[in-house]
Design a protein around this motif. Structure first.
Motif, PDB file in Angstrom:
ATOM      1  N   ASP A   1     -18.746   0.935 -92.738  1.00 30.39           N
ATOM      2  CA  ASP A   1     -18.394  -0.180 -91.862  1.00 30.39           C
ATOM      3  C   ASP A   1     -18.376   0.281 -90.414  1.00 30.39           C
ATOM      4  O   ASP A   1     -17.855   1.359 -90.105  1.00 30.39           O
ATOM      5  CB  ASP A   1     -17.001  -0.730 -92.205  1.00 30.39           C
ATOM      6  N   VAL A   2     -18.926  -0.571 -89.541  1.00 34.58           N
ATOM      7  CA  VAL A   2     -18.804  -0.362 -88.103  1.00 34.58           C
ATOM      8  C   VAL A   2     -18.402  -1.686 -87.478  1.00 34.58           C
ATOM      9  O   VAL A   2     -18.553  -2.750 -88.088  1.00 34.58           O
ATOM     10  CB  VAL A   2     -20.114   0.164 -87.467  1.00 34.58           C
ATOM     11  N   CYS A   3     -17.891  -1.623 -86.251  1.00 37.30           N
ATOM     12  CA  CYS A   3     -17.516  -2.839 -85.536  1.00 37.30           C
ATOM     13  C   CYS A   3     -18.094  -2.805 -84.131  1.00 37.30           C
ATOM     14  O   CYS A   3     -18.398  -1.737 -83.589  1.00 37.30           O
ATOM     15  CB  CYS A   3     -15.996  -3.007 -85.490  1.00 37.30           C
ATOM     16  N   MET A   4     -18.267  -4.002 -83.563  1.00 32.60           N
ATOM     17  CA  MET A   4     -18.795  -4.168 -82.213  1.00 32.60           C
ATOM     18  C   MET A   4     -18.088  -5.325 -81.531  1.00 32.60           C
ATOM     19  O   MET A   4     -17.844  -6.355 -82.177  1.00 32.60           O
ATOM     20  CB  MET A   4     -20.294  -4.493 -82.243  1.00 32.60           C
ATOM     21  N   PRO A   5     -17.762  -5.211 -80.252  1.00 38.62           N
ATOM     22  CA  PRO A   5     -17.313  -6.404 -79.521  1.00 38.62           C
ATOM     23  C   PRO A   5     -18.377  -7.483 -79.601  1.00 38.62           C
ATOM     24  O   PRO A   5     -19.575  -7.185 -79.720  1.00 38.62           O
ATOM     25  CB  PRO A   5     -17.141  -5.876 -78.092  1.00 38.62           C
ATOM     26  N   ARG A   6     -17.955  -8.721 -79.544  1.00 35.41           N
ATOM     27  CA  ARG A   6     -18.869  -9.846 -79.744  1.00 35.41           C
ATOM     28  C   ARG A   6     -20.121  -9.753 -78.876  1.00 35.41           C
ATOM     29  O   ARG A   6     -21.236 -10.014 -79.336  1.00 35.41           O
ATOM     30  CB  ARG A   6     -18.123 -11.158 -79.460  1.00 35.41           C
ATOM     31  N   GLU A   7     -19.961  -9.388 -77.609  1.00 33.81           N
ATOM     32  CA  GLU A   7     -21.122  -9.353 -76.727  1.00 33.81           C
ATOM     33  C   GLU A   7     -22.148  -8.310 -77.184  1.00 33.81           C
ATOM     34  O   GLU A   7     -23.360  -8.538 -77.098  1.00 33.81           O
ATOM     35  CB  GLU A   7     -20.706  -9.088 -75.276  1.00 33.81           C
ATOM     36  N   ASP A   8     -21.671  -7.183 -77.700  1.00 36.53           N
ATOM     37  CA  ASP A   8     -22.590  -6.165 -78.218  1.00 36.53           C
ATOM     38  C   ASP A   8     -23.169  -6.595 -79.565  1.00 36.53           C
ATOM     39  O   ASP A   8     -24.345  -6.337 -79.845  1.00 36.53           O
ATOM     40  CB  ASP A   8     -21.852  -4.829 -78.356  1.00 36.53           C
ATOM     41  N   TYR A   9     -22.345  -7.235 -80.383  1.00 33.14           N
ATOM     42  CA  TYR A   9     -22.802  -7.720 -81.687  1.00 33.14           C
ATOM     43  C   TYR A   9     -23.957  -8.707 -81.515  1.00 33.14           C
ATOM     44  O   TYR A   9     -24.984  -8.611 -82.193  1.00 33.14           O
ATOM     45  CB  TYR A   9     -21.629  -8.374 -82.402  1.00 33.14           C
ATOM     46  N   ASP A  10     -23.802  -9.649 -80.607  1.00 31.25           N
ATOM     47  CA  ASP A  10     -24.853 -10.644 -80.398  1.00 31.25           C
ATOM     48  C   ASP A  10     -26.141  -9.989 -79.896  1.00 31.25           C
ATOM     49  O   ASP A  10     -27.245 -10.353 -80.312  1.00 31.25           O
ATOM     50  CB  ASP A  10     -24.387 -11.708 -79.399  1.00 31.25           C
ATOM     51  N   ARG A  11     -26.008  -9.029 -78.995  1.00 33.78           N
ATOM     52  CA  ARG A  11     -27.205  -8.312 -78.512  1.00 33.78           C
ATOM     53  C   ARG A  11     -27.842  -7.527 -79.640  1.00 33.78           C
ATOM     54  O   ARG A  11     -29.073  -7.475 -79.759  1.00 33.78           O
ATOM     55  CB  ARG A  11     -26.827  -7.364 -77.373  1.00 33.78           C
ATOM     56  N   PHE A  12     -27.026  -6.889 -80.478  1.00 36.07           N
ATOM     57  CA  PHE A  12     -27.564  -6.114 -81.589  1.00 36.07           C
ATOM     58  C   PHE A  12     -28.373  -7.008 -82.522  1.00 36.07           C
ATOM     59  O   PHE A  12     -29.490  -6.658 -82.918  1.00 36.07           O
ATOM     60  CB  PHE A  12     -26.420  -5.442 -82.341  1.00 36.07           C
TER      61      PHE A  12
END
Length: 285
Positions: A56-67
């Protein structure tokens, strides 16, 4: 604690996706951090927790959307990224980066309909959304994300596991089946429900709060983190690679797990209880 554990075939396959995620995030300048048991594994074992069967990994929303938007253009040919952005029948509010041609079916998702794509062997990528300081707003946000997230799963599975004792489990199963067939009859898709879930998860944006939380879980408060606890990340060994972990990982893991450096008793060593693991051509990864 030294890592005398030798990774299983499944863990070696998952490690390929961790290596690729780390590479892609560096190419795209996207921020991530190991999460949950993967972060504990990095700190306590310098690799996988011996009985773990995912990452499992996590990302702030702004990074998640870019990913989600940019990673498909730079991922290696062996990898597939599942999310609502790419697979409308997908019934989870988080993404999965997996190995093409593999399958990992847990007992919880074994009853999913054919409309839902097969989950590959790989890792889960969780978005972190702003947790508002107003506790009434947060409570409402948590209720809504839990509700829409459960309906997403029920849209493709009539019988999710509950862990309830008999006869409560039997009663719950009857309710779940009724909701499942009602959603199908009304042609309510996981994509429609995901949009409702995301709207609720992002309700805290613009409030000025510096706390992020995982609204994919039943208890977002337990899985919350301040931005200055998450970043800048620390780099730690994980098997034969390095991955990012929260910069203040001790604070984060203590809040989520308590005495996380102690091995839990055997009866508390949880897995995803897979009913099918197909490593395909990666069996000897």
């Amino acid at each position: 604690m030294n890592n005398a554990h030798h990774p299983t075939d499944l863990q070696r396959a998952i490690l390929l996706t961790l290596r690729e995620l780390d590479r892609v995030c560096q190419v795209l300048d996207v921020s991530y951090a190991a999460y949950g048991g993967t972060a504990i594994g990095a700190v306590r074992h310098q690799g996988f927790i011996p009985w773990d069967d995912d990452a499992d990994v996590c990302m702030p929303r702004e990074d998640y959307d870019r990913f989600l938007a940019e990673a498909p253009g730079v991922l290696g040919k062996d990898f597939v990224l599942l999310s609502q952005a790419s697979h409308p029948g997908y019934c989870r509010p988080f993404a999965v980066l997996g190995l093409e041609g593999t399958a990992f079916v847990s007992s919880a998702s074994a009853t999913s309909s054919q409309r839902s794509p097969t989950i590959p062997v790989g890792l889960d990528v969780f978005p972190l959304d702003v947790m508002p300081q107003d506790q009434r707003v947060f409570a409402r946000q948590s209720r809504r994300t839990w509700w829409w997230g459960r309906l997403m799963f029920l849209a493709v599975s009539p019988s999710p596991q509950t862990g309830l004792p008999f006869p409560l489990a039997q009663a719950a199963s009857a309710v779940f089946r009724t909701v499942h067939w009602a959603l199908g009859a009304a042609r309510v898709t996981p994509a429609v429900l995901y949009r409702r879930w995301e709207r609720a998860a992002r309700a805290g944006e613009g409030t000025g709060s510096q706390v992020l939380a995982d609204y994919c879980t039943r208890d977002p408060r337990r899985w919350s983190v301040r931005r200055d606890e998450l970043f800048p990340v620390a780099r730690m060994p994980f098997e034969d690679i390095e991955i990012a972990v929260p910069g203040k990982y001790d604070d984060v893991l203590t809040r989520g797990y308590g005495l996380y450096m102690q091995l839990p008793p055997p009866e508390e060593r949880m897995t995803h209880d897979p009913v099918l693991v197909d490593l395909g051509r990666f069996a000897d990864a």
